[in-house]
Design a protein around this motif. Structure first.
Motif, PDB file in Angstrom:
ATOM      1  N   ASN B 206       0.834  -1.216   0.000  1.00  0.00           N
ATOM      2  CA  ASN B 206       0.000   0.000   0.000  1.00  0.00           C
ATOM      3  C   ASN B 206       0.859   1.253   0.000  1.00  0.00           C
ATOM      4  N   THR B 209       2.722   1.685  -3.222  1.00  0.00           N
ATOM      5  CA  THR B 209       1.810   2.124  -4.290  1.00  0.00           C
ATOM      6  C   THR B 209       1.611   3.639  -4.203  1.00  0.00           C
ATOM      7  N   GLU B 210       1.500   4.103  -2.950  1.00  0.00           N
ATOM      8  CA  GLU B 210       1.352   5.554  -2.733  1.00  0.00           C
ATOM      9  C   GLU B 210       2.610   6.294  -3.209  1.00  0.00           C
TER      10      GLU B 210
END
Lengths: 316, 354
Positions: B206, B209-210
């Motif tokens: 996560n 991905t950010e």
């Protein structure tokens, strides 16, 4: 390099022309390059080009020789020839930083700014830490009126070398174009801090003050810049600042000096007429006070000033 | 007549400035700033620049870096003054380089007592070098109480947290710093990497991905995301992630190698071998060479490689995890036949035993 011995002890020999073409003597090649460099340093461009012709006959894909040839031709004013030489150097070695910088400089001379910017891009792809390339690219973008791009390039240069006076000055010039006068002033301050005799920064600072109507400071910085280098446009700008300070005689002298250096400077001619007309009405005299027109309340020097009333009158 | 120094001119009061002008034969009239500038110009033009010579502290600092900590300590000791913390910092660095951790801590403590806050960070570094990560983190915290938001201290704190095994806390520090200092790239990536090290691959995916959303061209983030996806068991997505990284930089040996390893897991032995061979050509890494050795026999024996490459300092340790068994349920994806250069297709010599 020597021809290898033939089987049976005899020597394998080539015809003379092929020997020169395919089996270059490294010693001879370097000797020719050395002689070319020496001749160029002594100012003998023809001699240098002759030696380079020998070197390039021995090794046609020798990038260093093409680069030197490009420099010599550029110095002699043969820009197209220089351009061709740098192109040949890059054909031989596409990763030659000197080759790209040389090509960019010739493109600059030829006024092909867009291509010059591309050459710097190629150079920076090879060496992203080249401060000179970042500064030069910033200067090209400035010429292309891409002031934000120019600022970004100069900031990159400053991140690599924070003491670069040229980068500070160029950033200030771009900020000035974008109307950020305080930012520009800070940049010129930095440039002059790192190089107190930096002509361009002085001239830019003078323009900034003149733009702000601070004629006293403008004259001060024009004088400092003129001590380093004379230029007609600078004398003209100084004359305008004197006009703003009601110093008609000094204005007339400045415009006359500008016209002596460049008799075709039409603006100076027109301004000279105005200054002469003004001299009939008003003409302030500053004497030894080079800070005339920059009065500062509370300053000990201003408190002792003999021409304070007049100075206050023309200080904005 | 001796010239005044720049500092004297800069700080001279008006009467002193006028006196300087008179003694130097300069015009003393005008605004003080202009008169000062006149004197400074004169001094600059007439002063003879002295050639730079290394002082003892310069020599000492260089000696530490050149790998002579004992000699450096002796030189630093000769520069110590009662009220200057800097030599104590230098001495501490030399002692640390020489392996005297306790002595180094004392030197940094002295500098800290003299009011040099940076000494706290140096001390934290010593504690970390001694393996006392919790105390090192506390030292960073005490520095941050007076220097809130200091990036160096925050980075050190997060690093020590990660090394101490508190990967999530480290990631939290990186995230909060990234949110407050958006102009600094790589913080989200560092947080994702910390999560990965802490064994939280899903959370790492996560955050990475950010990081990619903020910096789409960041190849490191993409490679680490691929590694996190592998560890999370999302192999197909991992393959896609490595391929995206290779689209940006086709010559990244780590991405090629990692892609090869994952392909091997899903049974794409041929593609895997090609990618690992290409990686081996680009980087001379023992890990890739070991993988290459394993792949060399894979045509015949289909064996999972042992190691993946590790990128720089913040790369992810995937060697143990990626060496997991290939999933038997995953079918090998069909690939179009592709011509390869003789060098790529030539079989390596007999693979060495793993």
């Amino acid at each position: 390099m020597r021809p290898s011995p033939e089987a049976g002890g005899g020597r394998l020999t080539f015809p003379p022309d092929q020997t020169r073409r395919f089996l270059p003597s490294v010693d001879r090649l370097e000797a020719a390059m050395h002689a070319a460099r020496n001749a160029f340093e002594r100012g003998n461009a023809d001699g240098a080009l002759g030696q380079l012709a020998v070197a390039l006959k021995l090794k046609p894909q020798y990038d260093a020789a093409w680069i030197l040839r490009g420099r010599i031709l550029r110095k002699t004013g043969d820009r197209e020839g220089a351009l061709d030489s740098f192109a040949q150097a890059l054909k031989a070695n596409g990763e030659s930083k000197e080759g790209w910088m040389g090509l960019a400089s010739v493109l600059h001379d030829l006024g092909r700014t867009q291509e010059e910017a591309e050459a710097y891009d190629r150079m920076l792809a090879l060496d992203p830490r080249s401060v000179e390339a970042w500064i030069d690219k910033g200067a090209v973008l400035h010429e292309l009126k891409d002031y934000r791009g120019a600022i970004a390039c100069n900031e990159k240069a400053l991140s690599l070398r924070p003491e670069s006076a040229a980068a500070w000055n160029n950033k200030g010039a771009a900020l000035l174009r974008l109307g950020d006068a305080p930012g520009a002033a800070r940049c010129f301050d930095e440039a002059l801090h790192f190089d107190p005799d930096f002509f361009d920064a002085m001239a830019n600072r003078m323009y900034l003050y003149e733009q702000q109507g601070r004629h006293g400071e403008a004259v001060l910085w024009a004088d400092r810049a003129l001590r380093i280098r004379e230029a007609a446009w600078l004398w003209y700008a100084k004359g305008l600042a004197h006009l703003g300070l009601l110093e008609s005689t000094l204005a007339v002298r400045s415009f006359e000096r500008a016209l002596t250096i460049d008799p075709n400077l039409a603006e100076a001619k027109a301004a000279l007429g105005r200054a002469r007309e003004m001299r009939e009405k008003v003409d302030f005299y500053r004497g030894v006070y080079e800070c005339f027109g920059t009065h500062l309340v509370g300053d000990p020097g201003c408190a002792e000033c003999e021409i304070r009333p007049r100075c206050q009158e023309v200080t904005p | 007549m001796s010239l005044p120094s720049f500092a004297e001119v800069e700080h001279a009061e008006w009467p002193a400035l006028k006196q300087m002008c008179e003694s130097l034969g300069l015009n003393p009239k005008g605004r003080s700033a202009v008169v000062r500038m006149r004197v400074l110009d004169h001094v600059r033009r007439h002063i003879r620049a002295e050639p730079w010579r290394a002082k003892r502290e310069h020599i000492a600092a260089l000696l530490t870096r050149l790998g002579f900590p004992e000699v450096s300590q002796a030189v630093w000791e000769s520069t110590i003054q009662l009220d200057a913390p800097a030599p104590w910092l230098g001495l501490g660095q030399a002692q640390l380089a020489g392996g005297s951790v306790v002595e180094a801590t004392r030197s940094f403590d002295r500098a800290a007592r003299m009011g040099d806050a940076d000494a706290l960070l140096h001390r934290a570094g010593v504690l970390a070098a001694a393996g006392e990560y919790e105390r090192a983190v506390r030292a960073c915290e005490s520095y941050l109480t007076t220097h809130a938001g200091d990036l160096r201290a925050l980075a050190m704190q997060a690093e020590f947290l990660a090394r101490a095994g508190f990967g999530e806390e480290a990631a939290r520090v990186f995230r909060s710093t990234a949110e407050s200092r958006r102009e600094i790239p790589g913080l989200l990536r560092a947080g994702g990497t910390a999560l990965l090290r802490a064994g939280r691959p899903e959370a790492a995916v996560n955050m990475l991905t950010e990081a990619i959303r903020v910096e789409p061209t960041d190849v490191e983030s993409r490679i680490n995301r691929g590694a996190a996806l592998v560890l999370a068991g999302r192999t197909q997505e991992a393959i896609a992630a490595f391929r995206e990284a290779l689209k940006i930089d086709p010559h990244r040996a780590e991405a090629l190698n990692d892609l090869g390893v994952v392909q091997l897991q899903v049974g794409q032995a041929k593609g895997a071998a090609g990618n690992i061979r290409r990686a081996a050509k680009l980087a001379d890494s023992p890990r890739i060479m070991l993988n290459l050795a394993s792949v060399g026999g894979s045509d015949r024996r289909r064996r999972a490689p042992k190691r993946t490459t590790r990128k720089k300092a913040e790369s992810v340790r995937t060697e143990a995890e990626v060496a997991t068994k290939p999933s038997p349920t995953t079918k090998p994806r069909k690939r179009r036949s592709r011509k390869t250069s003789p060098a790529e297709t030539s079989k390596p010599s007999e693979p060495s035993p793993p």
